[in-house]
Design a protein around this motif. Structure first.
Motif, PDB file in Angstrom:
ATOM      1  N   HIS A 435       1.069  -1.271   0.266  1.00 13.65           N
ATOM      2  CA  HIS A 435      -0.205  -0.016   0.475  1.00 13.65           C
ATOM      3  C   HIS A 435       0.820   0.778  -0.057  1.00 13.65           C
ATOM      4  N   ILE A 436      -0.134   2.763  -0.041  1.00  8.84           N
ATOM      5  CA  ILE A 436       0.912   3.569  -0.162  1.00  8.84           C
ATOM      6  C   ILE A 436       2.346   3.450   1.225  1.00  8.84           C
ATOM      7  N   HIS A 437       1.937   3.506   2.503  1.00  7.84           N
ATOM      8  CA  HIS A 437       2.525   3.293   3.134  1.00  7.84           C
ATOM      9  C   HIS A 437       4.050   2.281   3.439  1.00  7.84           C
ATOM     10  N   TRP A 438       3.572   1.140   2.854  1.00  9.71           N
ATOM     11  CA  TRP A 438       4.630   0.222   2.449  1.00  9.71           C
ATOM     12  C   TRP A 438       5.900   0.633   2.807  1.00  9.71           C
ATOM     13  N   LEU A 439       6.060   1.466   1.466  1.00 13.59           N
ATOM     14  CA  LEU A 439       7.803   1.855   1.077  1.00 13.59           C
ATOM     15  C   LEU A 439       8.278   2.185   2.116  1.00 13.59           C
ATOM     16  N   GLU A 440       7.763   2.983   2.765  1.00 15.09           N
ATOM     17  CA  GLU A 440       8.744   4.211   4.449  1.00 15.09           C
ATOM     18  C   GLU A 440       9.102   3.304   5.616  1.00 15.09           C
ATOM     19  N   ASP A 441       8.052   2.249   5.476  1.00 15.98           N
ATOM     20  CA  ASP A 441       8.251   0.988   6.470  1.00 15.98           C
ATOM     21  C   ASP A 441       8.429   0.215   6.313  1.00 15.98           C
ATOM     22  N   PHE A 442       9.113   0.093   5.086  1.00 13.59           N
ATOM     23  CA  PHE A 442      10.085  -0.870   4.684  1.00 13.59           C
ATOM     24  C   PHE A 442      11.562  -0.507   5.414  1.00 13.59           C
ATOM     25  N   LEU A 443      12.142   1.299   4.713  1.00 13.16           N
ATOM     26  CA  LEU A 443      12.978   1.354   4.326  1.00 13.16           C
ATOM     27  C   LEU A 443      13.450   2.081   6.672  1.00 13.16           C
ATOM     28  N   ALA A 444      12.361   2.127   6.927  1.00  9.91           N
ATOM     29  CA  ALA A 444      12.396   2.103   7.970  1.00  9.91           C
ATOM     30  C   ALA A 444      12.418   1.250   8.984  1.00  9.91           C
ATOM     31  N   GLU A 445      12.336  -0.158   8.756  1.00  6.13           N
ATOM     32  CA  GLU A 445      13.134  -1.644   9.701  1.00  6.13           C
ATOM     33  C   GLU A 445      14.220  -1.904   8.770  1.00  6.13           C
ATOM     34  N   THR A 446      14.282  -1.982   7.777  1.00  2.00           N
ATOM     35  CA  THR A 446      15.662  -2.092   7.423  1.00  2.00           C
ATOM     36  C   THR A 446      16.723  -1.503   7.304  1.00  2.00           C
ATOM     37  N   THR A 447      16.766   0.099   7.533  1.00  7.00           N
ATOM     38  CA  THR A 447      17.895   1.108   7.714  1.00  7.00           C
ATOM     39  C   THR A 447      18.532   0.762   9.138  1.00  7.00           C
TER      40      THR A 447
END
Length: 447
Positions: A435-447
């Motif tokens: 969804h539209i928030h998925w990428l930001e969540d992914f970046l926050a979790e993997t950075t």
């Protein structure tokens, strides 16, 4: 048909427009800043005119300089591409006053859809579903609290003249609303010179779905299906695919029909994109872009229709070259926006490209205006190019995308290619479950 088209843009989109014109037997004029003197579209155009120094304000947004370039070269039409002056109603009016055709919609429709409050009201009357929220601009904080109580928290505060995510603030609770209003007003005033705001219900995990439409001056309106643009960072699209993994044929036909009917009722002319948030089987209008989209190639790959060619034909007064019944959707396409940025921090990385090798093979397209030895200037957006792949189905498309991302070589600057190499192996993306928030969540979790 036009004899000579001036391309009022730069980079990959300028080259894309040049190619369409050359295939139609139309001469081209490239305008450029001093920073873009060695750009590929400048090298390939029939004529080129320098319109100012590197600053976009003094060059690509310099309307008098562009009009002068038209008069010097005898260009009878201008294609604005996207960004810069592409949605500037005043520019379209000035061109018309000088007897030059603007390859795009009328100034009236650009202005109408540029005002997000008026656009929402207009499309609602035309039968397009909208997000619950304020009916117009919010004049006071008390009015905002009342709207929020009616729609329920969280709410999204948006700039009426906004775009690109600027002037947008989320308020999760009543206590956060006052600060969100103040920050959105300040940001909107600084970015657009207009601090008018409106409010909408904030949707938790929607997808971003947009419908591509084409309308000519003979009463024909056609939709070319949808694009899924849900992979975003700070409201900026990163990757798009067509068709959306979230829709079926019946949903696609239904929303496409609703949009086509509304666009016909609007009397719109040219190419346009109607954007929606989609959640729990419902579509909610966000905005309409009255120009060519960055992600238009995936629609072209799936339909086989050249959107830039159709823009030019329609602006010349011709009928579009196809009907709705003749539109055939074939396979699946994905576009990755390759930027000169750090793949994690997204910090711009201008500089000289030492090596540049693009992938190839069946179903592969790269739209880019750069080359080995090209220097990416620091004055504009960081888009190097777009990698577009097509397959008979989504799985084949994903396999092809993985392969091409490993073939793509860009040395000398940092790029976002490593990020895409990660994303194409993520289970959620593979399954189309994002969804539209998925990428930001992914970046926050993997950075």
């Amino acid at each position: 048909m036009f004899e000579k088209v001036l391309i009022a843009n730069r980079g990959e989109i300028a080259l894309r427009i040049h190619r369409a014109c050359r295939e139609m037997g139309i001469k081209t004029v490239a305008v450029h800043s001093t920073a873009d003197a060695d750009a590929m579209h400048v090298r390939l155009a029939n004529e080129s005119v320098c319109i100012g120094p590197p600053s976009a304000t003094d060059s690509y947004l310099n309307i008098p300089a562009i009009i002068s370039a038209c008069e010097i070269t005898g260009a009878d039409a201008v294609h604005p591409g996207y960004g810069f002056l592409s949605e500037n109603a005043r520019f379209a009016e000035i061109l018309e006053a000088h007897g030059i055709t603007f390859i795009g919609p009328t100034a009236e429709h650009i202005r109408l859809m540029g005002d997000k409050i008026q656009a929402k009201s207009t499309v609602k009357e035309l039968g397009i579903p909208v997000v619950p929220g304020s009916d117009g601009a919010i004049k006071t904080d008390d009015e905002a609290y009342k709207v929020a109580e009616e729609t329920g928290f969280p709410v999204l505060v948006k700039a009426a003249a906004g775009g690109g995510g600027r002037g947008m603030k989320v308020a999760q609770t009543r206590e956060e609303l006052s600060g969100a209003l103040a920050n959105a007003r300040s940001e909107a005033k600084a970015a657009f010179g207009d601090d008018s705001l409106y409010m909408e219900k904030y949707l938790g995990q929607p997808r971003h779905i947009e419908i591509q439409v084409v309308a000519d001056s003979h009463g024909n309106v056609v939709h070319l299906g949808e694009r899924d643009c849900s992979l975003q960072r700070r409201h900026q699209k990163v990757l798009e695919e067509c068709p959306s993994p979230a829709l079926n044929d019946a949903q696609r036909a239904e929303i496409g029909g609703i949009v086509s009917k509304a666009i016909k009722g609007l009397g719109y002319l040219g190419v346009g994109t109607v954007e929606f948030l989609y959640e729990n089987g419902e579509f909610f209008f966000i905005e309409m872009n009255t120009r060519l989209q960055v992600e238009h190639p995936i629609t072209e790959m799936v339909t086989g229709i050249d959107l830039v060619r159709e823009q030019i034909r329609i602006a010349a007064g011709l009928e579009m070259s196809f009907t709705q019944d003749e539109v055939a959707f074939s396979g699946h396409a994905i576009e990755c926006r390759i930027n000169a940025e750090d793949p994690r921090t997204f910090t711009p990385s201008p500089g000289t490209i030492k090596d540049f090798h693009t992938p190839g093979g069946l179903g592969v397209r790269v739209d880019s205006g750069v080359y080995s030895g090209y220097r990416i200037p620091p004055y504009y957006d960081s888009l190097i190019g777009k990698l577009i792949v097509h397959g008979r189905n989504r799985n084949e498309c994903l396999m092809r995308l993985r392969r091409t991302l490993h073939e793509f070589v860009i040395d000398g600057v940092k790029t976002t290619i490593p990020l895409f190499q990660e994303l194409v192996n993520e289970p959620d993306f593979i399954n189309g479950d994002y969804h539209i928030h998925w990428l930001e969540d992914f970046l926050a979790e993997t950075t």
